[in-house]
Motif scaffolding. Structure first.
Motif, PDB file in Angstrom:
ATOM      1  N   ALA A 125     -18.416  62.034 -20.106  1.00  0.00           N
ATOM      2  CA  ALA A 125     -18.893  61.411 -21.340  1.00  0.00           C
ATOM      3  C   ALA A 125     -18.617  62.306 -22.540  1.00  0.00           C
ATOM      4  CB  ALA A 125     -20.389  61.118 -21.232  1.00  0.00           C
ATOM      5  N   THR A 126     -18.831  63.611 -22.370  1.00  0.00           N
ATOM      6  CA  THR A 126     -18.600  64.546 -23.470  1.00  0.00           C
ATOM      7  C   THR A 126     -17.112  64.650 -23.809  1.00  0.00           C
ATOM      8  OG1 THR A 126     -20.526  65.810 -22.695  1.00  0.00           O
ATOM      9  CG2 THR A 126     -19.103  66.888 -24.285  1.00  0.00           C
ATOM     10  N   ALA A 144     -18.746  56.716 -24.812  1.00  0.00           N
ATOM     11  CA  ALA A 144     -19.286  57.984 -24.320  1.00  0.00           C
ATOM     12  C   ALA A 144     -20.813  57.948 -24.245  1.00  0.00           C
ATOM     13  CB  ALA A 144     -18.834  59.124 -25.226  1.00  0.00           C
ATOM     14  N   VAL A 147     -21.827  56.062 -21.124  1.00  0.00           N
ATOM     15  CA  VAL A 147     -21.549  56.774 -19.867  1.00  0.00           C
ATOM     16  C   VAL A 147     -22.541  57.913 -19.642  1.00  0.00           C
ATOM     17  CG1 VAL A 147     -19.854  58.223 -18.665  1.00  0.00           C
ATOM     18  CG2 VAL A 147     -19.115  56.164 -19.870  1.00  0.00           C
ATOM     19  N   GLY A 148     -22.996  58.535 -20.706  1.00  0.00           N
ATOM     20  CA  GLY A 148     -23.864  59.705 -20.592  1.00  0.00           C
ATOM     21  C   GLY A 148     -25.152  59.427 -19.822  1.00  0.00           C
ATOM     22  N   VAL A 255     -24.690  62.954 -26.675  1.00  0.00           N
ATOM     23  CA  VAL A 255     -23.382  63.315 -26.121  1.00  0.00           C
ATOM     24  C   VAL A 255     -22.329  63.511 -27.214  1.00  0.00           C
ATOM     25  CG1 VAL A 255     -21.450  62.433 -24.751  1.00  0.00           C
ATOM     26  CG2 VAL A 255     -23.762  62.380 -23.812  1.00  0.00           C
TER      27      VAL A 255
END
Length: 315
Positions: A125-126, A144, A147-148, A255
């Motif tokens: 994610a990052t 992102a 997803v984090g 993120v």
């Protein structure tokens, strides 16, 4: 409605049955003598309204059933039964408002563990967010955020503070700190690699970024949005509406802020590194604070609901 599958030692079965029969909101009681083999004992099945579930589960634990037998709880998606309808009507409060503390503790325990999968998701994610901030692409930033997995340990930390569970608090804090540290370190290396490939440029980071510039410029709204997201995320967990968590995830900039800090660090831009770090910490603080206060409010409101129900029934 919740479905309970219990394994009880034979000498405890009568106590368990009486407890279920006295619980307002419990129905569909079934006893299977000697059906259990490991551990050995009787099997007791029942359905209970969600709003009465926490009290019943707590009482079963007081009988040491979690130590001497087993307590398994499942959500019932559909129950066509007049008895079930009556049980839900008789149970105090609304099912959507009920908090199953045992379920919440178990869920946050799993989500707040520093595992390979957790580290992989937060790192990916990052890295996605790093591409987003360099390209000034809002779609990548939103992706992102979704997803984090960082809301898991944040919720675990709030739950631990309310339930006074130091082990859960430590586990959540380790997952949070180590997860972001590993993700940012890998993203620094990823940024240098992308720069070597001539895909990332320092000029992109210092250029005007109307879509992603907010990730390193914290203000009052950063904290306000984090608090609102923390409340929404906590309510989605306690009301079993986990689908709302995706909406919560894309409303905070944890993120993306970590990603921008990592990219800025790789280029030696201390101003953006510090601004992004401040944004990250501000969001984390807001979510934990809001989550803790929300759980405390729910605990207090549900206790009041039980008191009113007890007075109304003359107990």
């Amino acid at each position: 409605m919740l479905h309970l599958r219990l394994i009880t030692p034979t000498h405890r079965t009568d106590d368990v049955v009486r407890l279920i029969e006295k619980t307002t909101g419990a129905t569909h009681l079934v006893v299977l003598p000697g059906a259990a083999r490991n551990p050995s004992g009787d099997v007791v099945l029942c359905d209970v309204a969600r709003e009465a579930g926490d009290e019943l589960i707590g009482a079963l634990r007081q009988l040491d059933l979690d130590e001497t037998g087993s307590i398994a709880v499942e959500n019932i998606d559909l129950s066509l039964s007049k008895r079930a309808d009556k049980a839900q009507e008789e149970a105090p409060g609304e099912g959507a408002d009920a908090v199953l503390w045992e379920h919440l503790a178990d869920a946050t325990h799993e989500e707040s563990t520093l595992s390979v999968t957790y580290v992989a998701f937060i790192t990916l994610a990052t890295m996605i967010a790093a591409c987003g901030v360099v390209l000034d692409n809002a779609i990548l930033i939103v992706g992102a955020m979704a997803v984090g997995p960082e809301f898991g340990p944040l919720a675990g930390l709030s739950t631990a503070l309310v339930q006074r569970a130091p082990r859960l608090a430590l586990r959540s804090l380790i997952a949070l700190v180590a997860g972001f540290a590993i993700a940012m370190a890998v993203t620094v290396g990823f940024s240098l690699f992308m720069d070597w490939l001539d895909l990332f440029h320092k000029s992109d980071l210092s250029a005007d970024r109307p879509n992603t510039g907010f990730v390193y410029a914290p203000d009052e709204f950063s904290f306000i949005v984090a608090v609102l997201a923390g409340i929404a995320g906590t309510l989605s967990l306690t009301s079993a509406k986990s689908g709302l968590l995706v909406g919560v995830a894309i409303s905070v900039t944890t993120v993306p802020a970590a990603a921008n800090a990592a990219v800025a660090l790789s280029y030696g831009d201390t101003k953006q590194t510090w601004g992004s770090t401040e944004q990250l910490l501000l969001n984390l603080l807001g979510i934990v604070l809001a989550g803790t206060l929300t759980l405390l409010a729910q605990k207090w409101l549900w206790a009041r609901q039980r008191e009113r129900t007890a007075k109304a029934s003359g107990v």
